[in-house]
Design a protein around this motif. Structure first.
Motif, PDB file in Angstrom:
ATOM      1  N   PHE A  43      19.717  34.453  55.853  1.00  0.00           N
ATOM      2  CA  PHE A  43      19.810  33.159  55.182  1.00  0.00           C
ATOM      3  C   PHE A  43      19.921  33.293  53.662  1.00  0.00           C
ATOM      4  N   ARG A  44      19.016  34.045  53.048  1.00  0.00           N
ATOM      5  CA  ARG A  44      19.022  34.169  51.592  1.00  0.00           C
ATOM      6  C   ARG A  44      20.368  34.704  51.087  1.00  0.00           C
ATOM      7  N   ARG A  45      20.883  35.740  51.758  1.00  0.00           N
ATOM      8  CA  ARG A  45      22.161  36.323  51.348  1.00  0.00           C
ATOM      9  C   ARG A  45      23.301  35.328  51.559  1.00  0.00           C
ATOM     10  N   ALA A  46      23.256  34.588  52.656  1.00  0.00           N
ATOM     11  CA  ALA A  46      24.317  33.620  52.945  1.00  0.00           C
ATOM     12  C   ALA A  46      24.376  32.536  51.875  1.00  0.00           C
ATOM     13  N   VAL A  47      23.212  32.072  51.449  1.00  0.00           N
ATOM     14  CA  VAL A  47      23.168  31.050  50.389  1.00  0.00           C
ATOM     15  C   VAL A  47      23.718  31.610  49.085  1.00  0.00           C
ATOM     16  N   ALA A  48      23.289  32.813  48.729  1.00  0.00           N
ATOM     17  CA  ALA A  48      23.756  33.427  47.487  1.00  0.00           C
ATOM     18  C   ALA A  48      25.272  33.605  47.498  1.00  0.00           C
ATOM     19  N   GLU A  49      25.807  34.080  48.612  1.00  0.00           N
ATOM     20  CA  GLU A  49      27.248  34.307  48.713  1.00  0.00           C
ATOM     21  C   GLU A  49      28.024  32.999  48.629  1.00  0.00           C
ATOM     22  N   PHE A  50      27.484  31.950  49.262  1.00  0.00           N
ATOM     23  CA  PHE A  50      28.168  30.653  49.242  1.00  0.00           C
ATOM     24  C   PHE A  50      28.298  30.122  47.815  1.00  0.00           C
ATOM     25  N   PHE A  51      27.213  30.169  47.055  1.00  0.00           N
ATOM     26  CA  PHE A  51      27.265  29.613  45.703  1.00  0.00           C
ATOM     27  C   PHE A  51      27.983  30.551  44.728  1.00  0.00           C
ATOM     28  N   ARG A  52      27.938  31.855  44.967  1.00  0.00           N
ATOM     29  CA  ARG A  52      28.710  32.780  44.135  1.00  0.00           C
ATOM     30  C   ARG A  52      30.203  32.545  44.292  1.00  0.00           C
ATOM     31  N   SER A  53      30.601  32.100  45.496  1.00  0.00           N
ATOM     32  CA  SER A  53      32.027  31.864  45.750  1.00  0.00           C
ATOM     33  C   SER A  53      32.467  30.461  45.335  1.00  0.00           C
ATOM     34  N   GLY A  54      31.583  29.737  44.660  1.00  0.00           N
ATOM     35  CA  GLY A  54      31.968  28.434  44.119  1.00  0.00           C
ATOM     36  C   GLY A  54      31.479  27.229  44.883  1.00  0.00           C
ATOM     37  N   GLY A  55      30.567  27.405  45.820  1.00  0.00           N
ATOM     38  CA  GLY A  55      30.026  26.277  46.570  1.00  0.00           C
ATOM     39  C   GLY A  55      29.447  25.207  45.660  1.00  0.00           C
ATOM     40  N   ALA A  56      29.725  23.945  45.975  1.00  0.00           N
ATOM     41  CA  ALA A  56      29.301  22.837  45.113  1.00  0.00           C
ATOM     42  C   ALA A  56      27.984  22.217  45.542  1.00  0.00           C
ATOM     43  N   GLY A  57      27.516  22.545  46.739  1.00  0.00           N
ATOM     44  CA  GLY A  57      26.258  21.977  47.236  1.00  0.00           C
ATOM     45  C   GLY A  57      26.107  22.297  48.704  1.00  0.00           C
ATOM     46  N   ALA A  58      24.865  22.254  49.173  1.00  0.00           N
ATOM     47  CA  ALA A  58      24.636  22.591  50.577  1.00  0.00           C
ATOM     48  C   ALA A  58      23.452  21.817  51.133  1.00  0.00           C
ATOM     49  N   ASN A  59      23.531  21.577  52.430  1.00  0.00           N
ATOM     50  CA  ASN A  59      22.388  21.050  53.169  1.00  0.00           C
ATOM     51  C   ASN A  59      21.779  22.174  53.988  1.00  0.00           C
ATOM     52  N   VAL A  60      20.518  22.032  54.321  1.00  0.00           N
ATOM     53  CA  VAL A  60      19.801  23.042  55.084  1.00  0.00           C
ATOM     54  C   VAL A  60      19.087  22.346  56.233  1.00  0.00           C
ATOM     55  N   ALA A  84       9.294  21.702  51.845  1.00  0.00           N
ATOM     56  CA  ALA A  84      10.548  22.109  52.477  1.00  0.00           C
ATOM     57  C   ALA A  84      11.723  21.538  51.688  1.00  0.00           C
ATOM     58  N   VAL A  85      12.869  22.202  51.806  1.00  0.00           N
ATOM     59  CA  VAL A  85      14.083  21.792  51.102  1.00  0.00           C
ATOM     60  C   VAL A  85      15.214  21.609  52.110  1.00  0.00           C
ATOM     61  N   ASN A  86      15.933  20.489  52.006  1.00  0.00           N
ATOM     62  CA  ASN A  86      17.092  20.289  52.875  1.00  0.00           C
ATOM     63  C   ASN A  86      18.385  20.087  52.098  1.00  0.00           C
ATOM     64  N   THR A  87      18.296  20.089  50.764  1.00  0.00           N
ATOM     65  CA  THR A  87      19.479  19.901  49.931  1.00  0.00           C
ATOM     66  C   THR A  87      19.440  20.866  48.755  1.00  0.00           C
ATOM     67  N   LEU A  88      20.545  21.581  48.536  1.00  0.00           N
ATOM     68  CA  LEU A  88      20.649  22.546  47.448  1.00  0.00           C
ATOM     69  C   LEU A  88      21.688  22.072  46.437  1.00  0.00           C
ATOM     70  N   VAL A  89      21.284  22.079  45.166  1.00  0.00           N
ATOM     71  CA  VAL A  89      22.164  21.645  44.083  1.00  0.00           C
ATOM     72  C   VAL A  89      22.299  22.795  43.083  1.00  0.00           C
ATOM     73  N   PRO A  90      23.510  23.325  42.865  1.00  0.00           N
ATOM     74  CA  PRO A  90      23.672  24.422  41.906  1.00  0.00           C
ATOM     75  C   PRO A  90      23.535  23.922  40.466  1.00  0.00           C
ATOM     76  N   LEU A  91      22.792  24.676  39.653  1.00  0.00           N
ATOM     77  CA  LEU A  91      22.560  24.300  38.259  1.00  0.00           C
ATOM     78  C   LEU A  91      23.305  25.216  37.290  1.00  0.00           C
ATOM     79  N   GLY A  92      23.991  26.216  37.847  1.00  0.00           N
ATOM     80  CA  GLY A  92      24.675  27.187  37.009  1.00  0.00           C
ATOM     81  C   GLY A  92      23.810  28.414  36.760  1.00  0.00           C
ATOM     82  N   TYR A  93      24.455  29.516  36.400  1.00  0.00           N
ATOM     83  CA  TYR A  93      23.758  30.776  36.101  1.00  0.00           C
ATOM     84  C   TYR A  93      22.893  31.242  37.272  1.00  0.00           C
ATOM     85  N   GLY A  94      23.343  30.945  38.493  1.00  0.00           N
ATOM     86  CA  GLY A  94      22.622  31.398  39.672  1.00  0.00           C
ATOM     87  C   GLY A  94      21.377  30.604  40.020  1.00  0.00           C
ATOM     88  N   GLN A  95      21.142  29.519  39.307  1.00  0.00           N
ATOM     89  CA  GLN A  95      19.943  28.714  39.546  1.00  0.00           C
ATOM     90  C   GLN A  95      20.245  27.577  40.524  1.00  0.00           C
TER      91      GLN A  95
END
Length: 274
Positions: A43-60, A84-95
């Motif tokens: 899971f952790r790697r999948a999330v990192a790869e998704f946002f590194r490739s330009g993902g704009a947001g994700a649900n969990v 718990a978290v069900n929504t991910l919002v990228p803030l830039g710089y890997g955050q």
């Protein structure tokens, strides 16, 4: 085109792509919303790869909401309360910002779509797991008169009472449950997934004015059938909650978006029932 996804296991039957595409059409934006099947170990790697490739947001979704809580850089107050978290919002710089829209989704469905009053209302939550924990704070914020957590074992219910520490909050075992007249009863257990009936007396359940199951399906859940047999006036599943929590997530990614969630609920209802 902005790319979004939902991480889950299983995830093949997730309605999230249909819901978010419908929202996108309403506000005139283009997006690609996918499903991402992963595992606890990946899971952790999948999330990192998704946002590194330009993902704009994700649900969990299950079973990764706790893991998502642990990996984000910042969490909102409601995610902190839910644990718990069900929504991910990228803030830039890997955050990443982690939010939890489940509780507000439930509240919006009850108030807007079902016209259920929550202020000064007696509320009963059945179950003391993650689903219950995610909606307690948003319900308390509406000024409920009382909120009772009923569970098979008292220990888990007591832990939630201690965590939120509100005088309106109390715990009991199913066998001890006394449902106030005209109460709102919410099933937050997983019993409906297996078709199990809850150990509730029909005479007790009959005191409720509204019975709400956080699960949904093509057919009424076992809890909904129990409630109807007991004569509860308003009986509803959680499809509206699913759409409303998705709407809250969509608005995190598209600030100012005005959504017609009822239209999406109606369309999905027809699709599910077939």
């Amino acid at each position: 085109m902005a790319i979004f996804t939902v991480f889950g296991n299983p995830v093949a039957h997730s309605l999230s792509p249909q819901i978010h595409q419908a929202f996108a059409q309403q506000v005139g934006v283009e997006l690609n919303y996918t499903r991402s099947l992963t595992s606890v170990l990946r899971f952790r790697r999948a999330v990192a790869e998704f946002f590194r490739s330009g993902g704009a947001g994700a649900n969990v979704t299950v079973p990764f909401k706790q893991q998502a809580f642990d990996l984000v850089t910042y969490v909102t107050t409601r995610a902190q309360q839910a644990g718990a978290v069900n929504t991910l919002v990228p803030l830039g710089y890997g955050q990443l910002l982690g939010d939890n829209t489940d509780g507000i989704g439930l509240v919006r469905d009850l108030q807007k779509n079902l016209q259920q009053k929550l202020t000064n209302r007696d509320v009963v939550i059945l179950g003391a797991g993650g689903a219950a924990r995610g909606v307690i704070a948003p319900l308390l914020e509406q000024g409920v008169a009382s909120l009772t957590i009923a569970n098979r074992t008292i220990e888990k219910a007591n832990l939630l009472v201690e965590k939120f520490g509100q005088p309106t909050l109390q715990a009991c075992r199913f066998e001890q449950l006394t449902i106030p007249t005209d109460a709102l009863v919410i099933n937050a257990t997983s019993a409906s997934l297996t078709g199990q009936k809850l150990p509730l007396e029909s005479d007790e359940l009959a005191h409720a004015a509204c019975a709400y199951d956080m699960m949904y399906g093509a057919q009424p859940t076992a809890f909904m059938q129990q409630a109807r047999q007991a004569g509860v006036a308003v009986v509803q599943d959680g499809l509206g909650m699913l759409v409303e929590q998705a709407g809250a997530a969509f608005q995190l990614w598209h600030e100012g978006a005005e959504l017609d969630t009822q239209k999406v609920i109606q369309k999905l209802r027809k699709t599910i029932v077939g």
